[in-house]
Design an enzyme around this catalytic site. Structure first.
Site, PDB file in Angstrom:
ATOM      1  N   LYS A  78      68.176  42.100  15.844  1.00 49.28           N
ATOM      2  CA  LYS A  78      66.673  42.559  16.042  1.00 49.28           C
ATOM      3  C   LYS A  78      65.918  41.780  14.930  1.00 49.28           C
ATOM      4  CE  LYS A  78      63.955  46.726  16.083  1.00 49.28           C
ATOM      5  NZ  LYS A  78      63.868  48.341  16.363  1.00 49.28           N
ATOM      6  N   SER A 153      62.067  50.647  20.100  1.00 46.81           N
ATOM      7  CA  SER A 153      61.462  49.185  19.759  1.00 46.81           C
ATOM      8  C   SER A 153      62.439  48.092  19.930  1.00 46.81           C
ATOM      9  CB  SER A 153      61.130  49.315  18.362  1.00 46.81           C
ATOM     10  OG  SER A 153      62.172  49.537  17.382  1.00 46.81           O
ATOM     11  N   SER A 177      65.073  53.701  18.447  1.00 42.22           N
ATOM     12  CA  SER A 177      64.822  52.481  19.029  1.00 42.22           C
ATOM     13  C   SER A 177      66.214  51.882  19.189  1.00 42.22           C
ATOM     14  CB  SER A 177      64.197  51.776  17.846  1.00 42.22           C
ATOM     15  OG  SER A 177      62.920  51.916  18.031  1.00 42.22           O
TER      16      SER A 177
HETATM   17  N1  GLN Z   1      59.265  54.798  19.436  1.00 47.54           N
HETATM   18  C1  GLN Z   1      59.396  55.132  17.992  1.00 47.54           C
HETATM   19  C2  GLN Z   1      58.590  54.830  16.989  1.00 47.54           C
HETATM   20  O1  GLN Z   1      57.594  54.210  17.499  1.00 47.54           O
HETATM   21  C3  GLN Z   1      60.759  54.929  17.373  1.00 47.54           C
HETATM   22  C4  GLN Z   1      60.847  53.599  16.605  1.00 47.54           C
HETATM   23  C5  GLN Z   1      62.156  53.315  16.072  1.00 47.54           C
HETATM   24  O2  GLN Z   1      63.207  53.919  16.065  1.00 47.54           O
HETATM   25  N2  GLN Z   1      62.077  52.150  15.178  1.00 47.54           N
HETATM   26  O3  GLN Z   1      58.155  55.155  15.934  1.00 47.54           O
END
Ligand code: GLN
Length: 478
Positions: A78, A153, A177
Site C-alpha cells: 500500500k 482504503s 481498510s
Molecule cells: N474507511 C475508514 C476511514 O475512512 C477506514 C480507513 C482505514 O482503515 N485506513 O477512515
C-alpha cells in the site's frame, strides 16, 4: 495455472523444487500488471527494473541453499507505507515526489527474506476512505466488475491480490481498510491486534488505531506472513513484547470453539439480504460439519451503534495532528503559487490533499479545540471504553465472534462518494473492533447473484490471532 495465480505456499514449493525461477514468477506478475493496470489502476508505481534485479538475487539465494519462506516471492505494498528509496505517495499529490530515506519495519522484515517488491498500491489518500475513490491517482476498479469499487482504503492492494497481479500484499487498517476491501474483492485480509506488528514507517493516520497487516489468497498465507512480520520493535513503542506464536504450526488443528453471533451485526439498516444469507449459510455449513467442534451462542454488543460516531471523532482528531507535518516545508511538494510563508502552508496543503483529508483535518481540529474538547474528543474516548467493555463481556462467554464484514457487496463507482454518511456507514461492522484494538480477519464465503464476493469477519480478543487463524483455516473451505 499461471505462475502469478499461485499462493505464497505454492510459490515457495515451486521455487524450492526448481519448477520455475523467481525471475519467471516476477515476470508473470509484471505482465499481469501491464495488461490490467489501465483498467483496474491497482498500482501507483511499478518498480520493474529493481523487481527483476531482486528476483535475480533471490534465484541466487535459492540455488545456494539460502531459501526462506518469502525468498523470490513477488508482492506489493500500500502506498501509505514507506519503502526505502522507492517513491511512496500515500495517494496524495503533496507526496508525489516523496522518496523515503528509510523503510517501514514490516517491509524490511519481508525484504530481508529476499521477497521481490513489485510496486506500490493505490489507496484512498493516507487511508481515508472506504471505496478507493479518495485517491489523487484515480479510483481502483473491482476485478470482479469494473463498474464497481474495490473497497477502501486498501483497494489497490485487494484488487492486485484478487486479480493475481502479485502473490500477496501488505496494507494498513485503521478502521476497516484491510478487511472491507478484502471482502469486496473476495480475498483474505487480517487486521492484527493493536501492538502486534510495528507501525514504524506506516504513514500515520490515527495512531491509537493504526495497524499493518497482510492481504492474501488463503488463511495459510496470512499465517506465513504474520510469523515474519509480527513482533516488538524498538522503533514503535506501542508494540507488545509478547512472543510471536508459530501461527502456521497451529493451523487446521482440532480444537473446541465457542463462537458468538452478535445480533446487532445481522440486523443493521441497509443490510443486503443476500449478503446476510451468504454469511448465515456459511454458519449453517460450519454447524453441520461433523468434524468441527463448534458451539454457537447469540451475544449482544449494544455499544456497536456508537462505533462509527466514536471513530469519526477520534480518527480526525489524531489525523489533524499527524498530518500537520506534511506542510510543504518539512515534507512534501510546495505549491508553485505560494509566495509567502502563509501560502506555502495553505496552498501546498490545499492543492496536495484531497477533499476528504481536508475535511478530516478540519473536523479533528474542531473537536480538539478549547471549549469543544470535552464535548467531543474526551467524550468519544469515554464511549470508546464502553465499546471495549462490550467486547470484553462478549469474550468472557465466547472465543471468537462472527459477523458479516460489510453489510453489502462492492457498490457502484460514484455510488456513495457524494453521500458522506453512506460512505462512513460502509464500515459499520469493521470499525467497532478497530476502536477496541482487536484483531479481525475477512474470509470469502461466496458470491451473490451479481457475482460479487461476500466476506465473513471473525473477530478475536486482543492477541488472539493464533486461535483466530486456526478457526479461519478450519472453516475456510467448509
Ligand atoms: N474507511 C475508514 C476511514 O475512512 C477506514 C480507513 C482505514 O482503515 N485506513 O477512515
Amino acid at each position: 495455472m499461471n505462475l502469478n495465480e499461485l499462493t505464497i505456499k505454492q510459490a515457495y514449493e515451486g521455487l524450492k523444487n526448481k519448477e520455475f525461477t523467481s525471475v519467471e514468477l516476477t515476470k508473470a506478475c509484471l505482465n499481469r500488471i501491464k495488461e490490467r493496470n489501465k483498467d483496474i489502476n491497482a498500482f501507483i508505481s511499478v518498480f520493474e527494473e529493481s523487481a527483476l534485479a531482486e528476483a535475480k538475487k533471490a534465484d541466487e539465494m535459492i540455488s545456494s541453499g539460502k531459501q526462506q519462506m518469502l525468498t523470490g516471492i513477488p508482492f506489493s505494498v500500500k502506498d501509505a507505507i514507506d519503502t526505502l528509496d522507492l517513491r511512496s505517495t500515500g495517494a496524495a499529490k503533496i507526496l508525489d515526489n516523496y522518496v523515503p530515506p528509510f523503510e517501514s519495519t514490516v517491509i524490511s522484515k519481508i525484504r530481508a527474506q529476499g521477497a521481490v517488491l513489485l510496486g506500490k498500491n493505490n489507496c484512498d489518500a493516507f487511508g481515508h476512505g472506504a471505496s478507493n475513490e479518495n485517491s489523487m491517482y484515480g479510483p481502483v476498479a473491482n476485478p470482479h466488475d469494473l463498474t464497481k469499487v474495490a473497497g477502501g482504503s486498501s483497494g489497490g492492494s485487494s484488487a492486485a491480490v484478487a486479480d493475481h497481479q502479485c502473490i500477496f500484499a501488505i496494507a494498513e487498517d485503521t478502521g476497516g481498510s484491510i478487511r472491507q476491501p478484502a471482502s469486496f474483492c473476495g480475498i483474505v485480509g487480517l487486521r492484527p491486534s493493536y501492538g502486534r506488528n510495528s507501525r514504524y514507517g506506516i504513514m500515520p493516520m490515527a495512531s491509537s488505531l493504526d495497524t499493518v497487516g497482510p492481504m492474501t489468497k488463503t488463511v495459510e498465507d496470512i499465517a506465513i506472513l504474520m510469523e515474519v512480520i509480527a513482533g516488538s520493535d524498538e522503533k514503535d513503542a506501542t508494540t507488545v513484547p509478547d512472543e510471536v506464536p508459530e501461527y502456521t504450526k497451529n493451523l487446521n488443528k482440532k480444537e473446541k470453539f465457542v463462537i458468538g453471533l452478535p445480533q446487532e451485526y445481522f440486523e443493521t439498516d441497509g443490510m443486503h439480504e443476500e449478503t446476510r444469507k451468504l454469511v448465515e449459510n456459511k454458519i449453517e455449513k460450519i454447524k453441520a460439519h461433523t468434524e468441527l467442534e463448534v458451539e454457537f451462542k447469540p451475544v449482544s454488543l449494544p455499544y456497536t451503534k456508537y462505533g462509527i460516531p466514536v471513530y469519526y471523532i477520534i480518527v480526525p482528531s489524531e489525523d489533524s495532528s499527524n498530518l500537520g507535518r506534511i506542510d510543504g516545508v518539512r515534507y512534501g511538494m510546495r505549491s508553485k503559487e505560494a509566495k509567502d510563508l502563509y501560502n506555502i502552508y495553505a496552498k501546498s496543503r490545499g492543492e496536495g490533499f484531497p477533499e476528504e483529508v481536508k475535511r478530516r483535518i478540519m473536523v479533528g481540529t474542531y473537536s480538539l479545540s478549547s471549549g469543544y474538547y470535552d464535548a467531543y474528543y474526551s467524550k468519544a474516548q469515554k464511549v470508546r471504553t464502553l465499546i471495549i467493555e462490550d467486547f470484553n463481556q462478549a469474550f468472557a462467554q465466547v472465543d471468537l465472534l462472527i459477523t458479516p464484514t460489510s453489510p453489502f457487496t462492492a457498490f457502484d463507482m460514484n455510488g456513495k462518494i457524494n453521500d458522506l454518511m453512506a460512505m462512513y456507514l460502509a464500515d459499520v461492522f469493521v470499525s467497532p473492533s478497530a476502536v477496541a484494538g482487536l484483531p479481525g480477519i475477512s474470509i470469502p464465503v461466496g458470491n451473490d447473484s451479481k457475482n460479487l464476493p461476500v466476506g465473513m469477519q471473525i473477530i478475536a480478543p486482543r492477541l488472539g490471532e493464533e486461535k483466530l487463524l486456526n478457526f479461519a483455516s478450519l472453516v475456510e473451505n467448509v
